[in-house]
Enzyme design. Structure first.
Site, short mmCIF file in Angstrom:
data_model
loop_
_atom_site.label_atom_id
_atom_site.label_comp_id
_atom_site.label_asym_id
_atom_site.label_seq_id
_atom_site.Cartn_x
_atom_site.Cartn_y
_atom_site.Cartn_z
N ALA A 13 0.82 -1.21 0.00
CA ALA A 13 0.00 0.00 0.00
C ALA A 13 0.85 1.26 0.00
CB ALA A 13 -0.94 -0.01 1.19
N PHE A 116 17.99 18.97 -8.05
CA PHE A 116 18.32 17.71 -7.38
C PHE A 116 19.48 17.07 -8.13
CE2 PHE A 116 16.41 14.94 -4.17
CZ PHE A 116 15.60 15.84 -3.51
N ASP A 217 10.33 -8.73 1.22
CA ASP A 217 9.50 -9.95 1.20
C ASP A 217 9.12 -10.35 -0.22
OD1 ASP A 217 9.54 -8.89 3.74
OD2 ASP A 217 7.40 -9.12 4.13
N GLN A 236 21.72 1.46 -4.02
CA GLN A 236 22.12 2.86 -3.87
C GLN A 236 22.41 3.24 -2.42
OE1 GLN A 236 19.30 6.41 -4.62
NE2 GLN A 236 20.83 6.48 -6.23
N HIS A 238 22.83 6.46 -0.22
CA HIS A 238 22.56 7.89 -0.25
C HIS A 238 23.67 8.59 0.53
CE1 HIS A 238 20.61 11.74 0.32
NE2 HIS A 238 19.59 11.37 -0.43
N LEU A 248 17.62 9.55 6.93
CA LEU A 248 17.93 10.35 5.75
C LEU A 248 17.84 11.86 5.97
CD1 LEU A 248 18.54 9.72 2.71
CD2 LEU A 248 16.23 10.52 2.31
N GLU A 251 18.34 15.08 -0.21
CA GLU A 251 19.19 15.78 -1.16
C GLU A 251 18.66 17.19 -1.41
OE1 GLU A 251 20.34 12.95 -4.24
OE2 GLU A 251 19.89 14.54 -5.66
N ARG A 282 24.13 10.41 -6.77
CA ARG A 282 24.40 9.84 -5.46
C ARG A 282 25.55 8.85 -5.43
NH1 ARG A 282 18.03 9.11 -3.90
NH2 ARG A 282 17.74 11.34 -3.60
N HIS A 349 20.07 2.95 0.79
CA HIS A 349 18.87 3.75 0.55
C HIS A 349 17.87 3.14 -0.43
CE1 HIS A 349 16.48 7.35 0.36
NE2 HIS A 349 16.70 7.52 -0.92
N ARG A 391 19.95 5.33 -9.54
CA ARG A 391 18.75 6.14 -9.68
C ARG A 391 19.03 7.59 -9.34
NH1 ARG A 391 14.87 8.17 -6.08
NH2 ARG A 391 15.58 7.00 -4.27
N SER A 396 12.24 8.13 -8.21
CA SER A 396 11.53 6.96 -7.70
C SER A 396 10.05 7.26 -7.52
CB SER A 396 12.10 6.46 -6.38
OG SER A 396 11.24 5.46 -5.86
C1 LIG Z 1 13.74 8.12 3.86
C2 LIG Z 1 13.46 8.01 2.38
C3 LIG Z 1 13.27 9.17 1.64
C4 LIG Z 1 13.02 9.08 0.26
N1 LIG Z 1 12.82 10.23 -0.45
C5 LIG Z 1 12.51 10.16 -1.76
C6 LIG Z 1 12.21 11.33 -2.50
O1 LIG Z 1 12.19 12.45 -1.99
N2 LIG Z 1 11.93 11.19 -3.82
C7 LIG Z 1 11.91 9.98 -4.44
O2 LIG Z 1 11.64 9.93 -5.64
N3 LIG Z 1 12.17 8.86 -3.74
C8 LIG Z 1 12.46 8.91 -2.43
N4 LIG Z 1 12.71 7.76 -1.73
C9 LIG Z 1 12.51 6.46 -2.39
C10 LIG Z 1 11.03 6.15 -2.43
O3 LIG Z 1 10.39 6.74 -1.34
C11 LIG Z 1 10.76 4.65 -2.40
O4 LIG Z 1 11.48 4.04 -3.44
C12 LIG Z 1 9.28 4.39 -2.61
O5 LIG Z 1 8.51 5.07 -1.65
C13 LIG Z 1 8.89 2.93 -2.61
O6 LIG Z 1 7.49 2.88 -2.80
P1 LIG Z 1 6.70 1.53 -3.03
O7 LIG Z 1 5.28 1.89 -3.29
O8 LIG Z 1 7.40 0.71 -4.03
O9 LIG Z 1 6.85 0.77 -1.63
P2 LIG Z 1 6.65 1.26 -0.11
O10 LIG Z 1 6.16 2.63 0.00
O11 LIG Z 1 7.89 0.89 0.60
O12 LIG Z 1 5.48 0.32 0.37
C14 LIG Z 1 5.62 -1.08 0.46
C15 LIG Z 1 4.29 -1.66 0.86
O13 LIG Z 1 4.35 -3.08 0.79
C16 LIG Z 1 3.79 -3.64 1.93
N5 LIG Z 1 4.40 -4.95 2.11
C17 LIG Z 1 5.72 -5.29 2.09
N6 LIG Z 1 5.88 -6.62 2.27
C18 LIG Z 1 4.63 -7.13 2.40
C19 LIG Z 1 4.12 -8.44 2.61
N7 LIG Z 1 4.92 -9.50 2.73
N8 LIG Z 1 2.78 -8.59 2.71
C20 LIG Z 1 1.95 -7.52 2.62
N9 LIG Z 1 2.38 -6.28 2.41
C21 LIG Z 1 3.69 -6.09 2.31
C22 LIG Z 1 4.06 -2.64 3.04
O14 LIG Z 1 3.11 -2.79 4.07
C23 LIG Z 1 3.88 -1.32 2.28
O15 LIG Z 1 2.51 -0.96 2.27
C24 LIG Z 1 12.97 7.82 -0.37
C25 LIG Z 1 13.15 6.68 0.38
C26 LIG Z 1 13.41 6.76 1.73
C27 LIG Z 1 13.65 5.48 2.49
#
Ligand SMILES: Cc1cc2nc3c(=O)[nH]c(=O)nc-3n(C[C@H](O)[C@H](O)[C@H](O)COP(=O)(O)OP(=O)(O)OC[C@H]3O[C@@H](n4cnc5c(N)ncnc54)[C@H](O)[C@@H]3O)c2cc1C
Ligand SMILES: CC(=O)N[C@H]1CO[C@H](CO)[C@@H](O)[C@@H]1O
Length: 584
Positions: A13, A116, A217, A236, A238, A248, A251, A282, A349, A391, A396
């Site tokens: 989610a 950025f 997972d 990556q 950071h 974090l 940037e 990065r 990161h 990246r 992202s």
């Molecule tokens: C501190 C930080 C700052 C960042 N800042 C930026 C930024 O400014 N700009 C940018 O472009 N990127 C940024 N990034 C990178 C970016 O935020 C992430 O790559 C991105 O949010 C990942 O999104 P996602 O939807 O793929 O997964 P996530 O948002 O990580 O969500 C994963 C989901 O999967 C669910 N899940 C996982 N395993 C299971 C399982 N086994 N069963 C059920 N549910 C599960 C979790 O509950 C969660 O809901 C940042 C990352 C971090 C860590």
């Protein structure tokens, strides 16, 4: 056995999962399964921004954005996918604005943009303002907005359900098996289409910016189904994690004018990247910081960190543009960034690699891109590949909403043509039930925490910013014993409700399984490209290594490698970018 039915199941989610759900929910019955409450997904921690060539602050074009992304990827990104990402970005941002995202504004009321790392004007001339942001809580506001859009469209949420397995019948994916954290119950979900959006895996390292739930997972579950992982050696780091904590500092702090200084007070990035300086990509900055420290020019009593200096910014700028990170520095290190520099070091990161997909998010499983029917992946867990070997910041969040939407659209089309889902076999949950009870039945063994700590230390020492044959051989050897140890841990809590001990044991197994692919893909790749920097093969080798890695890992920990070509073709043949040396 009771089976829960939906047309489309999305696992995860974060922004990728929610964007896919929004897209499909207008005409399909969509459920989102998440081990966390949706608003606790790591996407909510994203700070700095989400990019698009809107040109609100200065001239900018999607073609410039594509060039930067290709170059940033060290020419490993697929250029057709990158073209889609950059061309669709302006539309995707306006759509998010219309969904309700409260972006920061320019004086004229347009969406504000800031520079950025690696984003430039006119093919590398100078940094450009391309990152849209909401102060330094961009991910937070995007996540809340998409969650509201899902509720509005009656998406069904299963919160705190941890998916453990994919169901398939004769190779066709038709559901998942999930563990209900609150009750300890095991549930089977049946659907016509399944999308993995389970995010990243930074928790295999000791110093990371990632949330505790980022245990990869989805990657491990894919491996257990014979699906390979692509480009896993590209991890990556950071440049600016808070010293020793890894939390974090965006940037965006450098985008607003912050600079990095070594122990002599020198702005050392001027030496390494004369044009873009502290706004180099990065991978490059992390390596430069590492070198400064190694050559004795670090800061502090142990000379083991670098300073991020914001003291020349105005208090107003810090308070309005960087409020969150300013609070973090005060709370966690007792440093007021308007008065003193912030101690930082590189922190694990982001995962460039992941489950291989095509541009519609369909999972592909071999060198010939054969599709896995019924399965999609989007977001950080997926490898499209738009980020290649490295990246760029803010690409992202963009990837999540562009390719999350495309996966949602494609699933919607796919399920329309299907009368009913393939039914799940009666005993489909048995292997998971057995796995859980075998963990619970062990009466002695090592603690999960101890094995996880050893894994994190080992990955930090051997599979970090720099690698070489010695460290990777060592890692390859160590991960074998860690694999065995992870299958023999003991959990103290034997209860059903909220058994976090048990989930930790499972997540440890997941961490180990995908780490094998990180180590072995890296050990095989005898060149330096993007985030994969080998001290023993210090230059890029396009003749032998301009290709994507694939790594299969079996349940016993054995592995196999394969390769597939990088897609260099664009819809518009003329605008392809040929590999060049990467200078900034
Ligand atoms: C501190 C930080 C700052 C960042 N800042 C930026 C930024 O400014 N700009 C940018 O472009 N990127 C940024 N990034 C990178 C970016 O935020 C992430 O790559 C991105 O949010 C990942 O999104 P996602 O939807 O793929 O997964 P996530 O948002 O990580 O969500 C994963 C989901 O999967 C669910 N899940 C996982 N395993 C299971 C399982 N086994 N069963 C059920 N549910 C599960 C979790 O509950 C969660 O809901 C940042 C990352 C971090 C860590
Ligand atoms: C060669 C090398 O750096 N090996 C390190 C790998 O990780 C182990 C465990 O943390 C260290 O003890 C080694 O020194």
């Amino acid at each position: 056995m009771s089976v829960i039915h939906h047309e489309i199941l999305i696992v995860g989610a974060g922004l990728a999962g929610l964007r896919a759900a929004v897209e499909a929910a207008d005409s399909c019955d969509v459920a989102v399964i998440s081990k966390l409450h949706p608003l606790r997904s790591h996407s909510g921690a994203a700070q700095g921004g989400i990019c698009a060539a809107l040109g609100n602050e200065e001239e900018d074009y999607p073609l410039w954005h594509s060039f930067d992304t290709v170059k940033g990827s060290d020419y490993l990104g697929d250029q057709d996918a990158i073209e889609i990402l950059c061309n669709d970005a302006p539309r995707a941002i306006i759509e998010m604005e219309h969904f309700g995202v409260p972006f920061s504004r320019t004086k004229e009321g347009k969406i504000a943009q800031r520079p950025f790392g690696g984003h430039t004007r006119n093919f590398g001339e100078a940094p450009v303002c391309r990152a849209c942001y909401a102060a330094d809580r961009t991910g937070h506001v995007c996540l809340h907005t998409l969650y509201e859009q899902c509720l509005k469209r009656n998406v069904r949420f299963y919160d705190e359900f941890q998916v453990m397995d994919i169901c398939e019948v004769e190779g066709v994916v038709n559901g998942v098996v999930a563990y209900e954290i609150k009750t300890g119950g095991v549930h089977v979900f049946n659907a016509k289409a399944v999308c993995f959006a389970t995010g990243g895996y930074g928790r295999a390292w000791k110093t990371t910016s990632n949330a505790h739930a980022n245990t990869g997972d989805g990657l491990a579950i894919a491996l257990s189904k014979g699906i390979p992982l692509e480009d896993m050696e590209f991890v990556q780091f950071h440049p600016t994690g808070l010293y020793r904590l890894g939390i974090l500092v965006t940037e965006g702090a450098r985008g607003e004018g912050g600079v990095l200084r070594n122990g002599l007070g020198e702005r050392f990035m001027e030496r390494y990247a004369p044009t873009v300086k502290d706004l180099a990509p990065r991978d490059m900055i992390s390596r430069c910081m590492f070198l400064e420290v190694r050559e004795g020019r670090g800061v502090g009593p142990k000379k083991d960190y670098i300073n991020l200096d914001l003291t020349h910014l105005s208090l107003k700028q810090i308070e309005t543009k960087l409020p969150e990170i300013s609070t973090f520095a005060k709370i966690y290190l007792g440093v007021d960034p308007s008065k003193n520099p912030i101690p930082v070091q590189p922190t694990c990161h982001y995962a460039m690699g992941g489950i291989p997909t095509n541009n519609e998010g369909r999972v592909v499983i071999d060198e010939k891109n054969t599709q896995k029917v019924g399965l999609w992946a989007a977001g950080e867990v997926a490898c499209v590949s738009v980020h290649g070997a490295n990246r760029l910041g803010t690409n992202s969040l963009l990837d999540l909403i562009v390719f999350g939407r495309r996966a949602g659209k494609d699933m919607k089309e796919f399920v329309k043509q299907m009368k009913a889902p393939v039914p799940v076999p009666i005993n489909v949950a048995n292997p998971i039930k057995e796995r859980l009870s075998s963990i619970l039945s062990r009466k002695s063994g090592e603690s999960v925490g101890k094995v996880r700590e050893d894994l994190q230390q080992m990955m930090t020492d051997n599979v970090s910013v720099f690698r070489n044959e010695e460290t990777l051989d060592r890692a390859s050897n160590d991960i074998k014993s860690l694999h065995t140890r992870s299958r023999n841990t003991v959990v103290q809590d034997k209860s059903k409700e909220f058994n976090i001990d048990l989930l930790d044991a499972l997540e440890l197994e997941f961490l180990i399984d995908f780490s094998i692919s990180v180590i072995e893909s890296g050990r095989a790749r005898k060149e330096s490209r993007g985030a994969h920097a080998r001290e023993d093969f210090s230059s890029r080798d396009d003749v032998n290594w301009h290709k994507h890695s694939l790594c299969w890992v079996d349940n016993d920990g054995s592995y196999k490698l394969g390769y597939k070509p990088v897609n260099m073709k664009l819809a518009d043949e003329d605008s392809r970018f040929k590999p060049k040396e990467r200078k900034y």
